[in-house]
Enzyme design. Structure first.
Site, PDB file in Angstrom:
ATOM      1  CE  LYS A  85      -4.193   0.633   2.212  1.00  0.00           C
ATOM      2  NZ  LYS A  85      -4.613   0.391   3.561  1.00  0.00           N
TER       3      LYS A  85
HETATM    4  C1  E4P Z   1      -8.455   1.061   3.011  1.00  0.00           C
HETATM    5  O1  E4P Z   1      -7.436   0.933   3.133  1.00  0.00           O
HETATM    6  C2  E4P Z   1      -8.430   3.032   4.232  1.00  0.00           C
HETATM    7  O2  E4P Z   1      -7.176   2.456   4.747  1.00  0.00           O
HETATM    8  C3  E4P Z   1      -9.931   2.485   5.455  1.00  0.00           C
HETATM    9  O3  E4P Z   1     -10.593   1.940   4.862  1.00  0.00           O
HETATM   10  C4  E4P Z   1      -9.222   3.879   5.571  1.00  0.00           C
HETATM   11  O4  E4P Z   1     -10.381   4.268   6.705  1.00  0.00           O
HETATM   12  P1  E4P Z   1     -10.641   5.926   7.385  1.00  0.00           P
HETATM   13  O5  E4P Z   1     -11.079   6.559   5.743  1.00  0.00           O
HETATM   14  O6  E4P Z   1     -11.789   5.357   8.043  1.00  0.00           O
HETATM   15  O7  E4P Z   1      -9.634   5.728   7.935  1.00  0.00           O
END
Ligand code: E4P
Length: 216
Positions: A85
């Protein structure tokens, strides 16, 4: 397609037992919240053991060399399963492109706009992540962004999959899929909310009561 947005191996296992999940996403914030001081490698290996498909692990280094060496370390844990990621930005694009050239699966993350996700898709990223809840926090509708992006990926034959994260409500899931997301990554509490409808509970209770009370 649904992914599980969690760093808790038991939660990932519980959702995989439903037969509905095809991958897992993690990020440093949910790791800190859910798993605290747990060892990252041990936690990711435990998640790999109870799931199938890609498990996204996010980079946190501050410079390009650090990001690339961190990526190589995570990739080595399970080259076919770990998806790197990469936080979006100019350096992020370079890192995503370098990893894609080496056939490392990537998930370019933290994107809020069409232009950002289009740039990420051009690098050859496996997934381009749009953050639904964070876009909606700013008062904008995320659906047109997903729709335009899907049309553009299809038009150019780009291979990136649109992954919608930052899901806050059960309705965000259907909105994202309807707009053209390939994948929505959903926290377990929201997956559990997707199970329920009062008329379903009523119908099952009615059928079971009729069966119990049937005339002999
Ligand atoms: C997914 O890959 C993201 O990291 C995650 O859903 C982010 O969510 P948030 O905006 O609630 O931190």
């Amino acid at each position: 397609m649904l992914f599980v947005d969690s760093t808790v191996p038991a939660e990932v296992a519980a959702i995989y037992a439903w037969g509905v999940a095809s991958g897992v996403t993690t990020n440093p914030l949910i790791f800190a919240r859910e798993s605290g001081a747990a060892d990252l490698e041990a936690t990711i290996r435990a998640i790999l053991g109870v799931s199938h498909g890609h498990v996204s692990v996010e980079l946190t280094s501050e410079d390009e060399a650090g990001l690339l060496s961190e990526a190589r370390r995570y990739h080595a844990w399970a080259p076919d399963r770990v998806c790197i990621k990469v936080p979006f930005g100019e350096v992020g694009l370079r890192v995503a492109h370098a990893l894609a050239r080496d056939h490392v699966a990537t998930n370019v993350t933290c994107m809020m706009s069409f232009n950002q996700a289009y740039l990420a898709a051009l690098t050859g990223a496996t997934y381009v992540s749009i953050f639904s809840g964070r876009v909606r926090d700013t008062g904008y509708d995320v659906r047109p962004t997903i729709q335009k992006l899907r049309l553009q990926l299809d038009r150019e034959g780009l291979g990136s999959r649109i992954l919608v994260g930052s899901i806050r409500h059960a309705m965000d899931v259907s909105d994202a899929l309807e707009a053209g997301a390939h994948v929505v990554t959903v926290p377990p509490p929201i997956l559990r909310k997707m199970l329920h409808h009062p008329k379903t509970d009523e119908a099952i209770a009615e059928f079971n009561a009729a069966w119990r009370n049937r005339a002999e």
